[in-house]
Design a protein around this motif. Structure first.
Motif, PDB file in Angstrom:
ATOM      1  N   THR A 190       0.787  -1.125  -0.120  1.00 27.55           N
ATOM      2  CA  THR A 190       0.522  -0.112   0.174  1.00 27.55           C
ATOM      3  C   THR A 190       1.052   1.056  -0.166  1.00 27.55           C
ATOM      4  N   SER A 242      -3.510   0.758  -3.159  1.00 28.62           N
ATOM      5  CA  SER A 242      -2.926  -0.973  -2.593  1.00 28.62           C
ATOM      6  C   SER A 242      -2.321  -2.001  -4.140  1.00 28.62           C
ATOM      7  N   ASP A 298      -2.614  -6.223  -4.193  1.00 25.75           N
ATOM      8  CA  ASP A 298      -2.884  -7.144  -2.880  1.00 25.75           C
ATOM      9  C   ASP A 298      -2.432  -8.565  -4.580  1.00 25.75           C
ATOM     10  N   ASP A 324      -8.471   0.403  -3.859  1.00 26.22           N
ATOM     11  CA  ASP A 324      -8.525   1.292  -2.721  1.00 26.22           C
ATOM     12  C   ASP A 324      -8.399   1.571  -1.486  1.00 26.22           C
ATOM     13  N   PRO A 325      -7.486   1.075  -0.969  1.00 22.72           N
ATOM     14  CA  PRO A 325      -7.111   0.333   1.068  1.00 22.72           C
ATOM     15  C   PRO A 325      -8.366   0.705   1.263  1.00 22.72           C
ATOM     16  N   SER A 326      -8.883  -0.239   3.046  1.00 16.52           N
ATOM     17  CA  SER A 326      -9.842   0.497   3.618  1.00 16.52           C
ATOM     18  C   SER A 326      -9.340   1.182   4.174  1.00 16.52           C
ATOM     19  N   SER A 327     -10.114   2.560   3.970  1.00 22.24           N
ATOM     20  CA  SER A 327     -10.121   3.644   5.032  1.00 22.24           C
ATOM     21  C   SER A 327     -10.280   3.962   6.148  1.00 22.24           C
ATOM     22  N   ALA A 328     -10.316   2.386   6.649  1.00 25.01           N
ATOM     23  CA  ALA A 328     -10.338   2.263   8.707  1.00 25.01           C
ATOM     24  C   ALA A 328      -9.111   1.856   8.757  1.00 25.01           C
ATOM     25  N   ASP A 329      -7.793   1.144   7.716  1.00 22.32           N
ATOM     26  CA  ASP A 329      -6.984  -0.122   7.643  1.00 22.32           C
ATOM     27  C   ASP A 329      -5.879   1.256   8.749  1.00 22.32           C
TER      28      ASP A 329
END
Length: 436
Positions: free
Chosen positions: A109, A125, A127, A141-146
């Motif tokens: 990421t 990201s 993956d 797009d990576p999770s904004s909560a990561d």
């Protein structure tokens, strides 16, 4: 002539990315390749965090460079980016960020900010699980909560820069019990090795080369110390005259610089710890030889590039071979930027100079060995002062030889040595000039 039929046969994304993971990186060299991008982005500070948290362990490489826009970030994550590289840039094939990162992890990421005035970041990201599942070259797009992405955005709140995050460290930690003590100790060991490696390959950036701001790199909060393979801070280090050569590459002529050094023996170092540190990762014998710098970044160290073999008697000989990126083709630099091949024309040009260096290093080694093994004359006694006088005389003899070489008066000096041996053998022996 009729047009030939053509077919668009795209490679399997799943199979090719799997193959590219085995391009030859170790953990420390993979981190160094990511730092190359930070240097190219004009960063003055790079922070590397290697955190153990079981299966959630991760690596951060954060810099304060100029960052990337969303479109530039997408391009940076393309295998074989279409952007061109200017002279002096550390990038080469447009593969380093991806191949280096994915050689160690399954999820890469990148979070970046390019605007100084607006706190806007973009994150993308790669993956491997998704690529293998879909068999397509996908970037998501990576999770904004990561939590890792959240931390990266907090770092970038202070200014422009880029944060590279490695997650799912399948090539670093054991599949079973990644939370165990062995896994923690492994990451600690890798952090120490990475700091040593970065201090070596970026030593010229860490001391602030001319025309470029000084680079500061930290690993887990500890500042990386530069490792100068030529011990230039030691007063007993001898440097021969710098030489420059021209070689042809791709129809153009490029310049190569050769700097040669004879390092001090252990008893001539300011302290024994300095001598031990200068032994390098390969130790003294295998650390002798050519240190190849591409655009001031060390890409290969040790060995004589096929010019001659490793010899115990020449272990004090080291030389810097410097070229810029316009000669990449001639040096056949590999993707990981860890190996080069000396061009045949250059090998022929520098062979006499390398042999001169090794002759002086051999002489210095033998003189030191003989000074240690030769008893102090009886009339001088065995006092420490007498031993120091004998050693100083031997060092003076070596210095005279070096001066003759640097002044291009070797033939004249050889005649002086012969006369001393014939007319004043005691003086010749004291200076370490008697026949071996």
């Amino acid at each position: 002539m009729a047009e030939k039929a053509w077919y668009d046969v795209s490679p399997s994304a799943a199979r090719l990315t799997g193959s590219l993971r085995d391009i030859g990186y170790e953990f420390s060299t993979a981190v160094a390749d990511v730092v190359d991008n930070s240097v190219a982005a004009g960063a003055t500070r790079v922070q590397i965090l290697i955190e153990h948290e079981g299966a959630q362990s991760r690596v951060f490489v954060a810099d304060d460079g100029h960052g990337m826009s969303p479109s530039a970030l997408l391009e940076a994550l393309r295998f074989g980016t279409r952007r061109s590289y200017s002279r002096g840039e550390l990038g080469r094939y447009g593969l380093g960020l991806k191949t280096a990162s994915l050689s160690q992890c399954r999820v890469l990421t990148v979070v970046s900010r390019s605007s100084k005035s607006a706190v806007r970041t973009c994150a993308r990201s790669l993956d491997l699980d998704l690529i293998e599942e879909w068999d397509q070259w996908v970037i998501v797009d990576p999770s904004s909560a990561d939590p890792a992405v959240v931390r990266a955005r907090q770092w970038l709140a202070e200014g422009t820069g880029t944060v590279v995050i490695w997650q799912s460290l399948d090539r670093v930690l054991p599949e079973k019990r990644p939370e165990g003590g062995w896994a923690r100790r492994r990451l600690d060991t890798l952090a120490a090795r990475t700091a040593e490696h970065l201090g070596m390959v970026f030593n010229r950036f860490l001391v602030g080369p001319s025309g470029r701001p000084q680079l500061v790199i930290t690993v887990n909060g500890q500042k990386v110390q530069p490792w100068d393979p030529f011990a230039q801070q030691e007063s007993a280090t001898a440097e021969l005259p710098t030489q420059r050569f021209e070689i042809e590459s791709a129809g153009a002529v490029g310049k190569v610089t050769l700097r040669r050094f004879v390092l001090p023996s252990r008893d001539q170092f300011a302290d024994s710890a300095g001598f031990d540190r200068l032994s390098g990762p390969l130790n003294w014998n295998r650390q002798q030889g050519l240190y190849v710098y591409r655009a001031d970044r060390l890409v290969q160290w040790g060995g004589w590039g096929g010019i001659r073999g490793i010899d115990e008697h020449t272990k004090l000989a080291r030389a810097a071979l410097e070229f810029d990126t316009d000669l990449d083709t001639a040096f056949n630099i590999n993707v990981a930027k860890m190996r080069v091949t000396l061009p045949a024309q250059l090998r022929q040009l520098i062979e006499p100079s390398v042999n001169e260096l090794c002759a002086l290093a051999d002489d210095a080694y033998r003189k030191t060995s003989r000074a240690k093994s030769t008893p102090v004359p009886a009339d001088l006694g065995a006092s420490a002062e007498a031993r120091a006088t004998s050693q100083a005389a031997t060092t003076a003899g070596l210095a005279l030889r070096m001066a003759a070489m640097q002044a291009d008066q070797w033939d004249a000096w050889a005649q002086i040595e012969n006369l001393l041996r014939q007319q004043s053998p005691d003086v010749a022996e004291l200076l370490g000039l008697s026949d071996l």
